[in-house]
Enzyme design. Structure first.
Site, mmCIF file in Angstrom:
data_model
loop_
_atom_site.group_PDB
_atom_site.id
_atom_site.type_symbol
_atom_site.label_atom_id
_atom_site.label_comp_id
_atom_site.label_asym_id
_atom_site.label_seq_id
_atom_site.Cartn_x
_atom_site.Cartn_y
_atom_site.Cartn_z
ATOM 1 N N LYS A 150 8.119 4.689 -1.817
ATOM 2 C CA LYS A 150 8.477 4.767 -0.401
ATOM 3 C C LYS A 150 7.719 3.697 0.368
ATOM 4 C CE LYS A 150 5.352 5.672 1.719
ATOM 5 N NZ LYS A 150 4.057 4.900 1.922
ATOM 6 N N TYR A 235 5.691 10.091 6.187
ATOM 7 C CA TYR A 235 5.395 11.425 5.637
ATOM 8 C C TYR A 235 5.721 12.518 6.656
ATOM 9 C CZ TYR A 235 3.193 9.390 1.576
ATOM 10 O OH TYR A 235 2.987 8.718 0.410
HETATM 11 P P1 NAD Z 1 -1.255 -2.931 -3.275
HETATM 12 O O1 NAD Z 1 -1.383 -4.034 -2.299
HETATM 13 O O2 NAD Z 1 -2.501 -2.271 -3.724
HETATM 14 O O3 NAD Z 1 -0.459 -3.427 -4.583
HETATM 15 C C1 NAD Z 1 0.692 -4.226 -4.479
HETATM 16 C C2 NAD Z 1 0.935 -4.950 -5.778
HETATM 17 O O4 NAD Z 1 2.031 -5.852 -5.587
HETATM 18 C C3 NAD Z 1 -0.259 -5.817 -6.224
HETATM 19 O O5 NAD Z 1 -0.432 -5.709 -7.608
HETATM 20 C C4 NAD Z 1 0.159 -7.233 -5.845
HETATM 21 O O6 NAD Z 1 -0.414 -8.213 -6.672
HETATM 22 C C5 NAD Z 1 1.667 -7.156 -6.042
HETATM 23 N N1 NAD Z 1 2.388 -8.179 -5.286
HETATM 24 C C6 NAD Z 1 3.399 -8.888 -5.775
HETATM 25 N N2 NAD Z 1 3.847 -9.761 -4.854
HETATM 26 C C7 NAD Z 1 3.087 -9.603 -3.779
HETATM 27 C C8 NAD Z 1 3.059 -10.235 -2.500
HETATM 28 N N3 NAD Z 1 3.943 -11.177 -2.155
HETATM 29 N N4 NAD Z 1 2.134 -9.822 -1.610
HETATM 30 C C9 NAD Z 1 1.254 -8.836 -1.909
HETATM 31 N N5 NAD Z 1 1.259 -8.199 -3.111
HETATM 32 C C10 NAD Z 1 2.159 -8.589 -4.038
HETATM 33 O O7 NAD Z 1 -0.244 -1.874 -2.652
HETATM 34 P P2 NAD Z 1 -0.064 -0.344 -3.043
HETATM 35 O O8 NAD Z 1 -0.939 0.485 -2.162
HETATM 36 O O9 NAD Z 1 -0.174 -0.161 -4.497
HETATM 37 O O10 NAD Z 1 1.439 -0.089 -2.537
HETATM 38 C C11 NAD Z 1 2.581 -0.490 -3.285
HETATM 39 C C12 NAD Z 1 3.782 0.352 -2.859
HETATM 40 O O11 NAD Z 1 3.503 1.713 -3.088
HETATM 41 C C13 NAD Z 1 4.135 0.250 -1.392
HETATM 42 O O12 NAD Z 1 5.520 0.290 -1.227
HETATM 43 C C14 NAD Z 1 3.524 1.493 -0.773
HETATM 44 O O13 NAD Z 1 4.184 1.952 0.384
HETATM 45 C C15 NAD Z 1 3.649 2.470 -1.900
HETATM 46 N N6 NAD Z 1 2.592 3.507 -1.865
HETATM 47 C C16 NAD Z 1 2.960 4.802 -2.004
HETATM 48 C C17 NAD Z 1 1.999 5.794 -2.012
HETATM 49 C C18 NAD Z 1 2.391 7.222 -2.221
HETATM 50 O O14 NAD Z 1 1.587 8.103 -1.980
HETATM 51 N N7 NAD Z 1 3.601 7.481 -2.699
HETATM 52 C C19 NAD Z 1 0.662 5.466 -1.842
HETATM 53 C C20 NAD Z 1 0.312 4.124 -1.721
HETATM 54 C C21 NAD Z 1 1.298 3.145 -1.737
#
Ligand code: NAD
Length: 406
Positions: A150, A235
């Site tokens: 999401k 949420y």
């Molecule tokens: P994050 O920034 O920690 O990780 C993102 C990943 O994408 C990294 O490995 C990064 O290297 C990669 N990436 C690839 N291309 C990129 C770019 N152009 N710019 C930045 N990063 C790039 O993010 P996250 O917290 O892991 O979130 C990822 C997804 O998961 C999002 O859509 C977020 O909304 C979702 N999320 C959901 C929950 C949940 O509880 N369901 C919790 C956190 C995040």
């Protein structure tokens, strides 16, 4: 006293409850304690590892490394078999930690070669929001089912394109709304749906946190789509819809961002939004990126209140019921079953694949949230309520509910 020898019982084949792969044998134990004692859940009966649905995880960021890969240890029907990352060194370390073969490691450029990996049945997209649509569409075209984080995408158009691509490829699409698989939130939903405390009149929901000051993608409109609303405010919106089963037919919103705060140059800080539902329920929701974390909701019904605080965290959720059965106000706190929400959500997708069911939170559920978020932004911009189409059916955008033991 020694534990009794486990009995091995054959599962009836006429009405399989689980995946065909796991339907043949289940281990059952006779109860150790009297029925008046608290009971254990029994053995989890996981599928054999080589029979589980294989997942490829795309993006090795915070969520994947801190929550999702560890959650596979609690899964019964799913296992990680491939990784996709832009950082080969990190990927090879993570692959070793989770027993993933080097041949299961891909870059964003070689992503489409997942098509030739028969171990991968589902692709789990855990990338910045703006990349969800492209990687969902490419994944479906590679012949894989998709579980997407999401918010589903950054626009209604992108959501529609993702649904169409999965449909065309004959593949399932699920949005990772973990709260809808979490036991205490499901208990709260049941209290609402059973009208345990009569009709629900009002809901208030809050999800805010103070974001780090760095230049993370969440503060860039192009990558994140928006600020607090699509990230944490979602949420409040999605859970309110889940609890009621209804769809709002009007929204009214207000947005404020602290002037001069670099985090909020491109995306919003705070959003307060009101949702009106056809039954008359009014939900007041608030979300923010610049205040100390609060993640809770309360459902106010005729004869009782259902409170979840915290409601949206990964662990430590608390449900409290307040009512006055004998004229005295009482508070009850049902036991927290402490099940990993991510494992429940991932296993649900695996079961949907094995049993050919529509996920409980399919693409249409994500699309509906996106429609409502666009109406929230419009309302704040125009400073007036925005009407939404009336949806008469309950749970109109949801698929097959998760099984009780999920
Ligand atoms: P994050 O920034 O920690 O990780 C993102 C990943 O994408 C990294 O490995 C990064 O290297 C990669 N990436 C690839 N291309 C990129 C770019 N152009 N710019 C930045 N990063 C790039 O993010 P996250 O917290 O892991 O979130 C990822 C997804 O998961 C999002 O859509 C977020 O909304 C979702 N999320 C959901 C929950 C949940 O509880 N369901 C919790 C956190 C995040």
């Amino acid at each position: 006293m020694p534990r009794p020898t486990p009995a091995v019982k054959a599962k009836p084949t006429a009405k399989p409850k689980k995946a065909p792969s796991s339907a043949s044998l289940e281990v059952a134990l006779p109860p150790l304690n009297a029925p008046t004692e608290p009971q254990s859940a029994g053995p989890p009966n996981p599928d054999a590892v080589d029979q589980r649905v294989g997942f490829a995880l795309v993006g090795l960021g915070t969520l994947t490394l801190e929550e999702l890969l560890p959650a596979f240890g609690q899964c019964k029907h799913a296992r990680p078999v491939a990784l996709v990352s832009g950082d080969p060194r990190k990927m090879s370390k993570v692959a070793r930690q989770y027993g993933i073969r080097a041949s299961g490691c891909y870059s964003y450029e070689t992503y489409d070669q997942l098509r030739d990996n028969p171990e991968v049945e589902v692709i789990y997209i855990v990338l910045p929001n703006s990349m969800h649509a492209e990687f969902t569409i490419r994944g479906a075209q590679a012949g894989k089912h998709i579980l997407c984080e999401k918010p589903m995408a950054n626009s209604v158009q992108e959501c529609e394109d993702m649904i169409a691509a999965c449909k065309k490829a004959g593949k399932k699409l699920m949005i990772a709304y973990r709260i809808q698989y979490e036991p205490l939130n499901r208990m709260a939903r049941q209290l609402v749906r059973d009208k345990t405390y009569g009709r629900v009149k009002m809901i208030d929901a809050m999800n805010c946190q103070n974001q780090a000051h760095d230049k993370q993608w969440r503060h860039q409109k192009k990558l994140a789509g928006g600020g607090s609303l699509p990230d944490v405010g979602l949420y409040c919106l999605n859970t309110t819809r889940f609890l009621l089963g209804e769809e709002p037919n009007e929204v009214f919103a207000s947005i404020y961002s602290t002037p001069g705060d670099a985090r909020f140059k491109e995306v919003e800080e705070n959003v307060s939004f009101m949702l009106r539902f056809p039954s008359g329920v009014i939900a007041n929701c608030a979300t923010g990126y610049g205040s100390f974390n609060a993640k809770r909701y309360a459902v106010y019904a005729e004869t009782g209140t259902i409170k979840m605080d915290p409601a949206f965290t990964y662990r430590g959720l608390q449900l409290e019921k307040e009512h006055a059965p004998d004229g005295q106000q009482v508070q009850e706190k049902p036991q927290n079953p402490h099940k990993d929400q991510f494992a429940l959500e991932i296993d649900h997708m695996a079961e949907c694949v094995r049993q050919n069911k529509t996920p409980y939170t399919p693409g249409e559920e994500g699309l509906q949230d996106q429609r409502i978020m666009e109406a929230i932004y419009q309302s704040a911009k125009e400073n007036k309520p925005v009407k939404l189409p009336v949806v008469k059916k309950l749970d109109a955008f949801r698929g097959t509910p998760p099984t009780e033991e999920d």
